[in-house]
Design an enzyme around this catalytic site. Structure first.
Site, mmCIF file in Angstrom:
data_model
loop_
_atom_site.group_PDB
_atom_site.id
_atom_site.type_symbol
_atom_site.label_atom_id
_atom_site.label_comp_id
_atom_site.label_asym_id
_atom_site.label_seq_id
_atom_site.Cartn_x
_atom_site.Cartn_y
_atom_site.Cartn_z
ATOM 1 N N LYS A 1 0.837 -0.965 0.129
ATOM 2 C CA LYS A 1 -0.300 -0.355 0.264
ATOM 3 C C LYS A 1 0.387 1.038 -0.205
ATOM 4 O O LYS A 1 2.098 1.565 0.279
ATOM 5 C CB LYS A 1 -0.823 -0.013 1.090
ATOM 6 C CG LYS A 1 -2.223 -0.817 0.990
ATOM 7 C CD LYS A 1 -2.678 -0.558 2.846
ATOM 8 C CE LYS A 1 -4.206 -1.871 2.778
ATOM 9 N NZ LYS A 1 -4.983 -1.692 1.954
ATOM 10 N N ARG B 1 -10.000 -11.557 2.166
ATOM 11 C CA ARG B 1 -11.226 -12.585 1.956
ATOM 12 C C ARG B 1 -10.520 -13.949 1.320
ATOM 13 O O ARG B 1 -10.799 -14.491 2.059
ATOM 14 C CB ARG B 1 -11.087 -11.934 0.186
ATOM 15 C CG ARG B 1 -10.975 -12.179 -0.979
ATOM 16 C CD ARG B 1 -11.222 -10.702 -1.951
ATOM 17 N NE ARG B 1 -10.779 -9.467 -1.331
ATOM 18 C CZ ARG B 1 -10.807 -9.077 -2.883
ATOM 19 N NH1 ARG B 1 -11.440 -9.620 -4.169
ATOM 20 N NH2 ARG B 1 -10.683 -7.902 -2.349
HETATM 21 N N1 BES Z 1 -8.211 -3.932 4.443
HETATM 22 C C1 BES Z 1 -8.476 -3.129 3.159
HETATM 23 C C2 BES Z 1 -9.656 -2.571 2.849
HETATM 24 C C3 BES Z 1 -9.248 -1.361 3.147
HETATM 25 C C4 BES Z 1 -8.460 -0.457 2.395
HETATM 26 C C5 BES Z 1 -10.236 -1.149 4.608
HETATM 27 C C6 BES Z 1 -8.775 0.894 2.774
HETATM 28 C C7 BES Z 1 -10.438 0.364 4.211
HETATM 29 C C8 BES Z 1 -9.957 1.297 3.758
HETATM 30 C C9 BES Z 1 -8.564 -4.850 2.355
HETATM 31 O O1 BES Z 1 -8.131 -5.395 2.801
HETATM 32 C C10 BES Z 1 -7.716 -4.366 1.191
HETATM 33 O O2 BES Z 1 -6.571 -3.854 0.886
HETATM 34 N N2 BES Z 1 -8.621 -4.474 -0.122
HETATM 35 C C11 BES Z 1 -8.032 -4.029 -1.200
HETATM 36 C C12 BES Z 1 -8.741 -4.670 -2.351
HETATM 37 C C13 BES Z 1 -8.386 -4.549 -3.799
HETATM 38 C C14 BES Z 1 -6.644 -5.263 -4.109
HETATM 39 C C15 BES Z 1 -9.041 -5.423 -4.486
HETATM 40 C C16 BES Z 1 -9.018 -2.425 -1.879
HETATM 41 O O3 BES Z 1 -9.909 -2.605 -1.248
HETATM 42 O O4 BES Z 1 -8.131 -2.064 -1.808
HETATM 43 MN MN MN Z 2 -5.425 -5.438 2.147
#
Ligand code: BES
Ligand code: MN
Ligand code: ZN
Length: 491
Positions: free
Chosen positions: A271, A345
């Protein structure tokens, strides 16, 4: 600091307190219960209502001196026109507790003349949540600058019912406190091990059967999906189940499942640095399960419930899973990892398939799963998706009663296209469009053999802004939704 609650009957004007909170709905005339108080403050209540200085609108407040009443100060707090009284009174009481905390009164009394008796429960929850804080990691200020924390609250009401409502409110608040505390703890303290220990402690206190699987046990269970997320961290991942069985013997249990990522860096699909610190909150689903089990046990609900969560940390490292890798899940389905940041997931997939062993009546999972859900619903509503419309409706009802509103998104077969893989049974990312739905479509592949609902709490578990009734920080969502659902099913 814990809040000690007392119930007292008698006239509001006779309550000896540094701060008397009066919760009033919009447009109320002076309730007869407040006549003596009004006289004690020289008619200031009547005048404020008549002049419209205080209308009782939501979040409105008006400060008065206690006059010749036994209260040092009187604080009128507006409840608005409550369409959802639980939420409204909880909010009003939180506002009161926050004011008391700010003023350093140490104690508070509350009267709600136009509230039904069972709303005392919500008031008690609100008082507790309003003065909640996480200060363990701060050096205490010097004695002279220290404000008295709010430690005592008195509810002005009469009867046995009021006492029961206070006890229920305290049980609910206790669950929220566990959940908020875990959520606010930094990732170096709130580890998978700490989450497992917290669950074990709760289990010991309430005589629940708690089991903890580590990496070795999960390898034996062939949980390739969960384990691939954990392969970049030296910390032992934990799969924890907490069994509460106060329902009829043999009754199928409700199974509550939580995502417990103690920190989510994204892994190899790392990230951006900006705001990454918020990802310590990625265990709020698990915190909600743990908090709900605490409350359910305190309420002694007559029902069978299994709480379950998967805890680990998503890290980039030489051993971490890579984009393009294919893993085999506990259910036997193969998954192509497109993005290592879609890790929640992967953890939930194996939990959902593991849940089958409990022969559940229903499974509800909660996860801070997608940024897309924050885009779709903001910080107001939790995303709700499921395979059984009756169960979806039941969960949305529970969420409403808990003042944690949820909104349904579709789970149509058309969306399955999004997670088709060239090399495996599916891929773990469906891209940006419809991100919350493709994540849930992925989960659906593993939620076999029982009715299932998924809660995406990415937007609702944590508040980045200071809201009127709540400071910046963890909200405690989905603790209340879980509790209300289970309470709704309890005999
Ligand atoms: N924990 C995050 C979801 C999240 C992101 C919650 C920002 C709150 C704020 C999750 O594990 C994640 O990173 N999801 C990705 C999925 C994508 C790579 C398909 C996302 O939402 O960007
Ligand atoms: Mn994530
Ligand atoms: Zn995550």
């Amino acid at each position: 600091m814990a809040l000690t609650l007392a119930v007292r009957d008698g006239d509001a004007a006779e309550i000896d307190t540094p701060l008397l909170g009066v919760l009033l709905q919009a447009g109320s005339e002076l309730p007869s219960d407040l006549q003596a108080l009004d006289e004690a403050v020289g008619g200031a209540l009547t005048r404020a209502l008549k002049r419209g200085d205080f209308k009782g609108s939501r979040d409105e407040s008006l400060h008065l001196d206690g006059g010749s009443s036994k209260a040092g100060r009187v604080l009128l707090i507006g409840i608005g026109t409550p369409t959802e009284p639980t939420a409204s009174y909880r909010r009003g009481a939180s506002l009161l507790a926050r004011q008391a905390h700010r003023l350093g009164t140490g104690a508070v009394a509350v009267v709600a003349p136009d509230a039904a008796a069972d709303l005392i429960e919500s008031i008690v929850v609100g008082l507790n949540l309003g003065c909640w804080e996480y200060i363990d990691l701060k050096t205490p200020p010097p004695e002279a600058e220290r404000k008295k924390p709010l430690t005592k609250a008195t509810v002005v009401a009469d009867g046995r019912d009021a006492k029961d409502a206070v006890a229920r409110g305290e049980a609910i608040a206790a669950g929220y406190e566990v959940a908020r505390r875990l959520a606010q703890m930094p990732g170096n303290l709130c580890t998978p091990d700490l989450l497992a220990k917290t669950a074990t402690d709760i289990g010991r206190r309430h005589k629940l059967k708690v089991t903890v699987l580590g990496r070795r046990e999960m390898e034996r269970q062939k949980m390739g999906s969960f384990l691939c997320v954990a392969q970049g961290t030296p910390e032992d991942p934990k799969l924890v189940t907490m069994e509460y069985r106060k329902g009829k013997r043999g009754d199928a249990p409700i199974v509550l499942v939580g995502k417990g990522l103690c920190f989510d860096t994204g892994g190899i699909s790392i990230k951006p640095a900006d705001r990454m610190e918020y990802m310590k909150f990625d265990m709020c689903g698990a915190a909600g399960v743990i908090g709900a089990m605490e409350t359910i046990a305190r309420l002694k609900l007559k029902v069978n419930v299994v709480g379950m969560f998967g805890a680990t940390t998503n890290m980039p490292s030489g051993t971490a899973v890579k984009p393009g890798d294919v893993v085999i899940s506990h259910l036997g389905k193969s998954i192509e990892i497109i993005n290592t940041d879609a890790e929640g997931r992967l953890v939930l997939a194996d939990l959902l398939s593991y849940a089958r062993r409990f022969k559940p009546a229903a499974v509800i999972d909660a996860a801070t799963l997608t940024g897309a859900c924050v885009i779709a619903l903001g910080h107001v509503a939790t995303g709700v998706l499921g395979t059984d419309q009756d169960l979806v409706d039941e969960v949305i009802g529970a969420a409403r009663r808990a003042a944690e509103p949820g909104w349904q998104l579709p789970l149509w077969d058309e969306y399955k296209e999004l997670i088709k893989s060239d090399v495996a049974d599916m891929k773990n990312s469906g891209g940006r469009a419809g991100g919350t739905i493709s994540a849930a479509m992925f989960l659906k592949e593993f939620a076999e053999e029982y009715p299932w609902v998924h809660l995406d709490i990415a937007g609702t578990a944590y508040s980045e802004a200071d809201l009127v009734a709540m400071p910046r920080g963890p909200t405690g969502v989905p603790t209340g939704t879980f509790v209300e659902f289970v309470r709704g099913r309890a005999g």
